[in-house]
Write an enzyme that holds these catalytic residues in place. Sequence first.
Site, short mmCIF file in Angstrom:
data_model
loop_
_atom_site.label_atom_id
_atom_site.label_comp_id
_atom_site.label_asym_id
_atom_site.label_seq_id
_atom_site.Cartn_x
_atom_site.Cartn_y
_atom_site.Cartn_z
N GLU A 116 0.83 -1.21 0.00
CA GLU A 116 0.00 0.00 0.00
C GLU A 116 0.86 1.26 0.00
O GLU A 116 1.82 1.35 0.77
CB GLU A 116 -0.90 -0.04 1.24
CG GLU A 116 -1.83 1.15 1.40
CD GLU A 116 -2.86 0.90 2.49
OE1 GLU A 116 -3.31 -0.26 2.66
OE2 GLU A 116 -3.23 1.86 3.19
N HIS B 136 -10.61 2.73 1.96
CA HIS B 136 -9.77 3.18 3.08
C HIS B 136 -10.70 3.64 4.20
O HIS B 136 -11.67 4.34 3.95
CB HIS B 136 -8.89 4.34 2.61
CG HIS B 136 -8.00 4.90 3.67
ND1 HIS B 136 -8.34 5.99 4.43
CD2 HIS B 136 -6.79 4.50 4.10
CE1 HIS B 136 -7.35 6.25 5.27
NE2 HIS B 136 -6.40 5.35 5.10
CA CA Z 1 -2.77 3.63 4.37
#
Ligand code: CA
Length: 385
Positions: A224, A300
């Site tokens: 990520e 997210h």
């Molecule tokens: Ca992150």
Amino acid sequence: MKITAIRSHLLGYELPEPLGYSQQMYRHRTAHLVEVTTDDGPTGWGECFGAGPVARANRTIVEEVIAPRLLGRDPLDREVLWHEVYNGLRDHGRGGMPLEALSGIDIALWDIAGKAAGMSLSRLLGGRFRDRVPVYGYGMMLRELPDLAGAFAEEAAALEAAGFRAVKMKVGRGVAEDVRLVEAVRHALRDSTRLMVDANHAYHTADAFAVGHALERLGVHWFEEPVVPEDLEGYRELRARLAVNIAGGETECTRWGWRRLLEGRCLSIAQPEVCALGGITEYAKVLALAHAHLTPVINHVWGSALAVAVNLQLLAAMPPVPGGLHPDEPMLEYDTTHNAFLTELAQEPLAIVEGVARHGHVDVPDRPGHGVTPDPEVLRRYALV
Ligand code: CA
């Protein structure tokens, strides 16, 4: 129905120990909630991304820049209001704090719409593809410890024992140390438990390749934010040449920001942040754009139980990509570090930890709106002035 007031609630407290990621260590937990009241309709609640001094600045944008435009308007006109606010602020910022502020208000307008219709957001958005979602545990934050690898391994094993079948860790202490941290966590977990690694854009491209090759070898599920969000070419090279999934996008706002990432084929997994990119009105467009590029979306999630509740609704309403009998289901990101705003804020508990312990999943509530009303006593106890 008319909007009568838009008010920010800033909450905060000192953490038991400092936590960090590759860009900073922090001592305080913050949450920024937005309350929108109406004359003869329900009250809606939203949340803005952004901690500490950023939350204080966003409060000013919410209350002094955006709210005056919306008072007296019909809260159900959320698409119209979104475009009026965005067009009005375009010359002063097409991402970042103006969009974070708008996100919290937009989410509150959707909460009002759901409550007025007597429908959960997932039903309002078109229905539920699933009534429960798998959860991944986000932990293993950076700390100043002599044996961080040992502490990470213990924490990962504890998350697995609590029922999480996927976990995410931080890196960002340099290539060699980062590879050692990931090895320690991978070896502490069963082979069947997914491991994700979040660099918060700690690397330039060459270092990202060095770490990425180690992550391939260790069977990591995604890598990520390997490089800074400006480096679309770096993302594209990493995605084209590494076998590990490249995930990112949490700082990207609006359909126009996302368009560049997706058309650039920068991501294997898109991670839109609904409390930052422009709220649910804009999230729906970003989701459609990601799916137009056949890019899977795993939202997210950062913040309080309110943000978690909103994301549960979005995940329930998300079409499978590409579809089929056994699709790879979107997961809920869940912060397992000390966060009183996850555990104390909601009057209607989301039972995340209990669901994970039982079957690794969490049931998506079906109450009107996003289904979370902040406890007024908790708002008072943690209020920042
Ligand atoms: Ca992150």
